[in-house]
Design a protein around this motif. Structure first.
Motif, short mmCIF file in Angstrom:
data_model
loop_
_atom_site.label_atom_id
_atom_site.label_comp_id
_atom_site.label_asym_id
_atom_site.label_seq_id
_atom_site.Cartn_x
_atom_site.Cartn_y
_atom_site.Cartn_z
N VAL A 1 0.85 -1.20 0.00
CA VAL A 1 0.00 0.00 0.00
C VAL A 1 0.88 1.25 0.00
CG1 VAL A 1 -1.66 1.35 1.34
CG2 VAL A 1 -1.95 -1.13 1.13
N ARG A 2 1.88 1.24 0.86
CA ARG A 2 2.79 2.40 0.95
C ARG A 2 3.48 2.65 -0.40
NH1 ARG A 2 8.08 3.41 1.38
NH2 ARG A 2 8.61 1.21 1.31
N LYS A 3 3.93 1.57 -1.03
CA LYS A 3 4.61 1.71 -2.32
C LYS A 3 3.66 2.23 -3.39
CE LYS A 3 7.50 -0.91 -5.56
NZ LYS A 3 8.10 -2.24 -5.86
N LEU A 4 2.43 1.74 -3.36
CA LEU A 4 1.43 2.19 -4.33
C LEU A 4 1.17 3.68 -4.19
CD1 LEU A 4 -0.79 1.29 -6.46
CD2 LEU A 4 -2.33 1.11 -4.49
N GLU A 5 1.13 4.14 -2.96
CA GLU A 5 0.82 5.55 -2.70
C GLU A 5 2.06 6.43 -2.68
OE1 GLU A 5 -1.39 5.41 0.95
OE2 GLU A 5 -3.28 4.95 -0.08
N SER A 6 3.24 5.81 -2.82
CA SER A 6 4.52 6.54 -2.82
C SER A 6 4.66 7.43 -1.59
CB SER A 6 4.66 7.38 -4.10
OG SER A 6 4.61 6.55 -5.24
N LYS A 7 4.33 6.86 -0.44
CA LYS A 7 4.43 7.60 0.82
C LYS A 7 5.47 6.97 1.72
CE LYS A 7 -0.37 9.24 0.93
NZ LYS A 7 -1.65 9.24 1.70
N SER A 8 5.93 7.73 2.69
CA SER A 8 6.89 7.20 3.67
C SER A 8 6.19 6.16 4.54
CB SER A 8 7.45 8.32 4.54
OG SER A 8 6.40 8.99 5.22
N LYS A 9 6.99 5.29 5.15
CA LYS A 9 6.44 4.21 5.93
C LYS A 9 5.73 4.75 7.18
CE LYS A 9 8.81 0.45 6.02
NZ LYS A 9 9.82 -0.61 6.30
N PRO A 10 4.45 4.45 7.36
CA PRO A 10 3.72 4.96 8.52
C PRO A 10 4.20 4.31 9.81
CG PRO A 10 2.34 3.44 7.29
CD PRO A 10 3.58 3.63 6.48
N LYS A 11 3.94 4.99 10.89
CA LYS A 11 4.40 4.53 12.19
C LYS A 11 3.83 3.15 12.53
CE LYS A 11 4.41 5.77 17.12
NZ LYS A 11 3.94 6.75 18.14
N TYR A 12 2.55 2.91 12.21
CA TYR A 12 1.94 1.63 12.57
C TYR A 12 2.59 0.47 11.82
CZ TYR A 12 -0.95 2.65 8.41
OH TYR A 12 -1.38 2.96 7.14
N LEU A 13 3.09 0.72 10.61
CA LEU A 13 3.79 -0.34 9.88
C LEU A 13 5.19 -0.55 10.46
CD1 LEU A 13 4.12 -2.41 7.67
CD2 LEU A 13 4.59 -0.55 6.05
N ARG A 14 5.87 0.51 10.81
CA ARG A 14 7.19 0.36 11.45
C ARG A 14 7.07 -0.42 12.75
NH1 ARG A 14 7.57 5.95 10.36
NH2 ARG A 14 7.51 6.40 12.60
N GLU A 15 6.04 -0.12 13.53
CA GLU A 15 5.83 -0.83 14.80
C GLU A 15 5.52 -2.30 14.56
OE1 GLU A 15 2.70 1.37 16.62
OE2 GLU A 15 4.04 2.88 17.51
N LEU A 16 4.74 -2.59 13.55
CA LEU A 16 4.38 -3.97 13.24
C LEU A 16 5.62 -4.75 12.82
CD1 LEU A 16 2.20 -6.13 12.87
CD2 LEU A 16 1.81 -5.23 10.55
#
Length: 376
Positions: free
Chosen positions: A108-123
């Motif tokens: 999802v992050r790659k599709l949206e070309s956004k930085s990695k959200p905190k909840y994904l880093r935590e996971l």
């Protein structure tokens, strides 16, 4: 043709399964069965890792054609997952479940070309903190002494995609060294007991898929820096594709493995996801790679043709069979959750009712849509 069929699969699942979570606006989750019973409608009964694969399929469709509707549904599904988990995606004892979601969220992050959200880093951090210090690999769940491929395969893929190639290699090497069966397939895992380690021997389709996927990720990452090692992982991937074709498919190339309902309903779909990954990414720099690519493509397209031929249609939309060589059965919800007695005796069980089975069909058609553009 396959693009249109993948669109129909997407439409079927979204019309039958997608709904808001607890009537909350701007949320979306997939009910785990169709037709659903009351507990399923309320998402009281839900499966964390089925939702991860639902999200993965939504990303597949948006990658093909990134419409506003598709991207909105993805965002609402991510929100639905976070709300259903009460804000903590790490609230799950099963590492394989969390890994499937981490992989989907990263896409999802790659599709949206956004930085990695905190909840994904935590996971991701929560997952890697679970590595067993003695074996160097991940257990199936917290406090468990069972180390399996459905956990460590996705972990290797995640590590490789995050640039941690050393960890990815360690996990894949452990699986190849300890769980390669005489027929060339990867077995399920190793359970530690008082009598010592015991190999759990079943060779599930998704075990083959995740190891193929991990090998492709590693080989691509090492191609420039360590060509010899890259070739070694491609060799592992090629061997697994050949074993799948020999041991898990019909003579015509249809993947024919009895996985039934429930979690097993996803197993073949996961396999074809990573077969398609191989088709799209394996370098065509030698005859062995080219031959393997053709075999993987044939497995996907033959399976997709068979599933499409054996589908049911309800209101013009497909219902996919759990067995890819047999006709689909019409789902119904009588006797599957209406009372405590029916929960126990399972009065009527139609495998095709499960979201997992239908997601496998959708994954297969998305895989077919990807590889159909590749010359035979």
């Amino acid at each position: 043709m396959w693009l249109h069929r993948a669109d129909l699969a997407e439409q079927a699942i979204n019309e039958r399964h997608a709904q808001t979570l607890w009537l909350l606006p701007k949320t979306n989750l997939a009910v785990v069965a169709w037709p659903p019973n009351t507990k399923e409608k309320l998402h009281y009964r839900w499966h964390y890792w089925w939702q991860a694969h639902y999200l993965d399929c939504l990303v597949d469709a948006a990658t093909r054609r990134g419409t506003k509707v598709r991207k909105t549904r993805i965002r609402r599904t991510v929100l639905g997952l976070r709300v259903r988990q009460l804000g903590r995606l790490t609230r799950n004892k099963y590492y394989d479940d969390k890994l499937w979601l981490a992989l989907a969220l990263a896409r999802v992050r790659k599709l949206e070309s956004k930085s990695k959200p905190k909840y994904l880093r935590e996971l991701e951090r929560n997952i890697m903190d679970g590595v067993d210090p003695t074996t160097g690999v991940l257990p199936w769940r917290e406090g468990e002494h069972f180390f399996n491929v459905p956990t460590n395969g996705p972990a290797a893929i995640m590590a490789a995609r995050n640039g941690d190639i050393a960890t990815a290699r360690r996990l894949v090497d452990w699986m190849i060294d300890h769980l390669l069966a005489p027929n060339g397939l990867i077995m399920d895992g190793i359970r530690m007991s008082m009598e010592g380690p015991k190999v759990v021997k079943p060779t599930h389709p998704y075990c083959q898929g995740v190891v193929i996927g991990a090998c492709i990720e590693i080989a691509e990452a090492l191609r420039e820096s360590d060509y010899e090692a890259s070739v070694r992982y491609l060799t592992h991937a090629r061997s697994l594709v050949h074993a799948v074709a020999k041991e898990m498919a019909t003579n015509s190339g249809v993947i024919d493995w009895k996985t039934g309902d429930g979690d097993g309903g996803l197993f073949k779909g996961i396999l074809v996801r990573y077969l398609a990954d191989l088709v799209m990414r394996i370098p065509e720099d030698n005859d062995a790679n080219i031959a393997t690519k053709k075999i993987a493509r044939r497995l996907i397209l033959a399976s997709a043709e068979s599933v499409w031929a054996h589908r049911l249609e309800v209101d013009g939309l497909p219902v996919f069979p759990t067995d890819w060589t047999e006709d689909a059965r019409l789902p119904r919800n009588f006797g599957v959750g209406g009372s405590s007695l029916s929960d126990i005796v399972r009065v009527v069980r139609i495998d095709e009712r499960d979201l997992s089975v239908q997601l496998s069909g959708w994954m297969l058609l998305e895989a077919a849509a990807r590889v159909s553009e590749v010359p035979a």
